[in-house]
Enzyme design. Structure first.
Site, short mmCIF file in Angstrom:
data_model
loop_
_atom_site.label_atom_id
_atom_site.label_comp_id
_atom_site.label_asym_id
_atom_site.label_seq_id
_atom_site.Cartn_x
_atom_site.Cartn_y
_atom_site.Cartn_z
N GLN A 10 40.20 33.63 48.43
CA GLN A 10 39.91 32.58 47.48
C GLN A 10 39.54 31.31 48.27
OE1 GLN A 10 42.79 32.25 44.30
NE2 GLN A 10 43.07 34.46 44.24
N TYR A 27 38.34 43.99 50.14
CA TYR A 27 39.10 43.20 51.12
C TYR A 27 39.22 44.00 52.41
CZ TYR A 27 40.27 40.12 47.24
OH TYR A 27 40.19 39.25 46.19
N ASN A 56 43.43 38.79 38.61
CA ASN A 56 44.44 39.48 37.82
C ASN A 56 45.09 38.57 36.79
OD1 ASN A 56 43.87 41.64 39.46
ND2 ASN A 56 45.81 41.60 40.58
N GLU A 72 41.97 31.14 41.74
CA GLU A 72 42.77 31.74 40.69
C GLU A 72 44.07 30.97 40.53
OE1 GLU A 72 44.64 36.19 39.64
OE2 GLU A 72 43.46 35.86 41.45
N ASN A 110 38.48 41.46 34.43
CA ASN A 110 38.70 41.58 35.88
C ASN A 110 39.33 42.93 36.21
OD1 ASN A 110 39.18 40.32 38.70
ND2 ASN A 110 41.20 41.08 38.12
N GLU A 111 38.71 43.67 37.12
CA GLU A 111 39.27 44.91 37.67
C GLU A 111 39.91 45.79 36.59
OE1 GLU A 111 41.81 44.00 41.00
OE2 GLU A 111 40.14 43.27 42.22
N GLU A 157 34.59 39.15 44.73
CA GLU A 157 35.82 39.01 45.53
C GLU A 157 35.59 39.68 46.86
OE1 GLU A 157 39.69 39.89 43.94
OE2 GLU A 157 39.12 39.25 41.91
#
Length: 508
Positions: free
Chosen positions: A351, A243, A71, A26, A171-172, A291
């Site tokens: 990442q 995560y 994001n 990202e 995204n999200e 992710e």
């Protein structure tokens, strides 16, 4: 601690999609700038790409990479990153409160991805923008020539279109932190219409719709149900994000979070099946776990920093120093993805460089592998083929996030073409050696051709610029085959990759 296990060549879970070992990068922190791209660095090529970093990336054999966010994408104008570099605007990145110089855009990143041998998975902005912008971006990327956006690409010295099959629809979008957050019905409808438009440009596109940002969101799993009810027939994957960390300093509970992840995958699989049945749909949808990683060492401190700093360019952000415990966790999580490969077809470590990443690079200095690099590399290199069901009979433990967790974590992959079986084993026990007795059924013979191990390190030991290989794998001993029984001793808190020849070479 005696562990009995067995597998049979015909007891198959799924043929693993190579993209299970993909990555994510990202425009965030130093992932791009002074990560993969640093003009003037001693290791940089004429285009500014760091060749030392590229060498470490290539060694991972990554099939696909998600770009440019994250994001970041929810307020991104892709047009800012094309054309002459000296004419590109500097913008405020609202996601990470920093400045984006746009010196790397789609064409530069595509050049780097080609050098790395990685296919691109592109994300479109469905936050501050929408369908029209996504359609224009796809036309720029995919269409050969003869239209405004394709001819604009050609004017930027890119004559051939890019063969990008995977497209992330935002995204999200459930997250209140997201620019342009939407409710499930609103987002599901937008995703459906965007996917239809992209597939009208190229019928080979695979569309990835946003699931919940994580399994602790208050709208989970209703979000997935409502979104899929709006777009099921026109998308191909639904994304999962998660995560992990060990802030409580409880190693066994940390490892238990892998079981929790399995439940997450199972739950979303159930939602997919429910919506398919409700809509009487014929198509299947799979999971893109795009992710995942360990993220807790710097998380709270960085959260305070980035919300108050004064819009810096490419600041140090989320630069986790991963330890040996994290490597054991990542090894186990990759095993879970293998075991769930009937549902999870794509997964992206988040990442790739500097930002919560297996690779670190000093600005102006060296690049090195973090501890988690190695289990990711072994899985990518040897975890391709058919995932086999492994039955494990041995001691278990209970913890706050899961009960009946096996001390020995095992995944097995059969590469039918090369006639190799790879066993990925993690002994999670804090103190006891595992006496392994694993039966191979359906194979005439077997022999060990390679055994790599990570063991004997302090759980908090890390790699760094002054000790780049402090925690790294080495040749293992003590695991062998007697007939079709794999036997050996696995030290406490150890990770093993055991490769077996099960073909003619094993019988000679």
């Amino acid at each position: 601690m005696l562990i009995r296990a067995s597998l049979h060549r015909d007891f198959k879970i799924s043929t693993i999609d190579d993209r299970l070992y993909s990555a994510f990068i990202e425009h965030m922190g130093r992932a791009i700038y002074s990560g993969i791209y640093e003009p003037g660095h001693p290791e940089a090529d004429s285009n500014g790409f760091r060749l030392d970093v590229l060498e470490l990336v290539r060694a991972l054999n990554i099939p696909a990479i998600r770009y440019p966010g994250g994001n970041f994408v929810s307020a991104y104008r892709w047009e800012d990153g094309v054309g002459p570099k000296d004419q590109r605007p500097v913008r405020l990145d609202l996601a990470w409160r920093s400045k984006e110089t746009n010196q790397v855009g789609i064409n530069e990143f595509a050049q780097w991805a080609e050098m790395a041998g990685i296919d691109m998975m592109l994300a479109v902005n469905l936050g501050s923008r929408g369908l029209e912008d996504a359609r224009n971006f796809a036309e720029y990327v995919l269409h050969p020539s003869g239209t405004y956006w394709s001819d604009l690409r050609r004017s930027h010295d890119v004559n051939k279109p890019y063969d990008v099959r995977m497209w992330c629809l935002g995204n999200e979008m459930d997250g209140p932190w997201q620019v342009g957050q939407k409710n499930a019905r609103e987002y599901g409808h937008l995703a459906n219409e965007t996917s239809k438009a992209l597939k009208a440009i190229n019928g080979n596109i695979e569309a990835i719709v946003c699931g919940s940002s994580n399994d602790e969101m208050p709208t989970y799993p209703d979000w997935e149900r409502e979104v899929l009810e709006e777009c099921y027939e026109n998308v191909d994957y639904i994304s999962l994000h998660k995560y992990f960390g060990n802030s409580s300093n409880d190693t066994l509970n940390y490892f238990g979070k892998i079981e929790e992840t399995g439940r997450y995958i199972q739950a979303i699989g159930g939602v997919i099946d429910f919506v398919k049945a409700k809509k009487r749909a014929k198509n299947d949808i799979y999971i893109c776990f795009d992710e995942w990683n360990v993220w807790y060492h710097q998380r709270e401190e960085d959260s305070r920093r980035w919300q108050t700093w004064d819009w810096p360019e490419a600041p140090d952000l989320l630069e986790e120093d991963y330890n040996f415990e994290d490597a054991l966790f990542v090894a186990g999580l990759l095993n879970e993805f293998i075991r769930r490969s009937d549902r999870v077809r794509i997964a992206c470590i988040a990442q790739l460089v500097n930002v919560i990443a297996p690779i670190r690079a000093e600005k102006g200095g060296i690049a090195w592998c973090q501890t988690i690099y190695y289990p990711y590399q072994f899985a990518s290199l040897y975890g391709r083929g058919v995932a086999l069901n492994v039955s494990v009979d041995g001691p278990t433990y209970d913890c706050s996030v899961a009960d009946d967790v096996n001390y020995l974590d095992v995944a097995a992959v059969h590469d039918e073409k090369s006639e190799k079986v790879t066993l990925f084993l993690v002994n999670r026990h804090l103190e006891e050696t595992a006496d392994l007795d694993l039966s191979l059924y359906g194979f005439d013979a077997a022999r060990v051709i390679e055994h790599k191990v990570m063991e004997g390190f302090d759980l908090r030991e890390t790699n760094g610029p002054n000790k780049p290989s402090a925690v790294s794998p080495f040749d293992g001993v003590g695991v062998g085959v007697e007939g079709c029984q794999v036997r050996g001793k696995l030290s406490p808190l150890s990770y093993h990759v055991v490769r077996l020849d099960v073909g003619r070479g094993a019988r000679s």
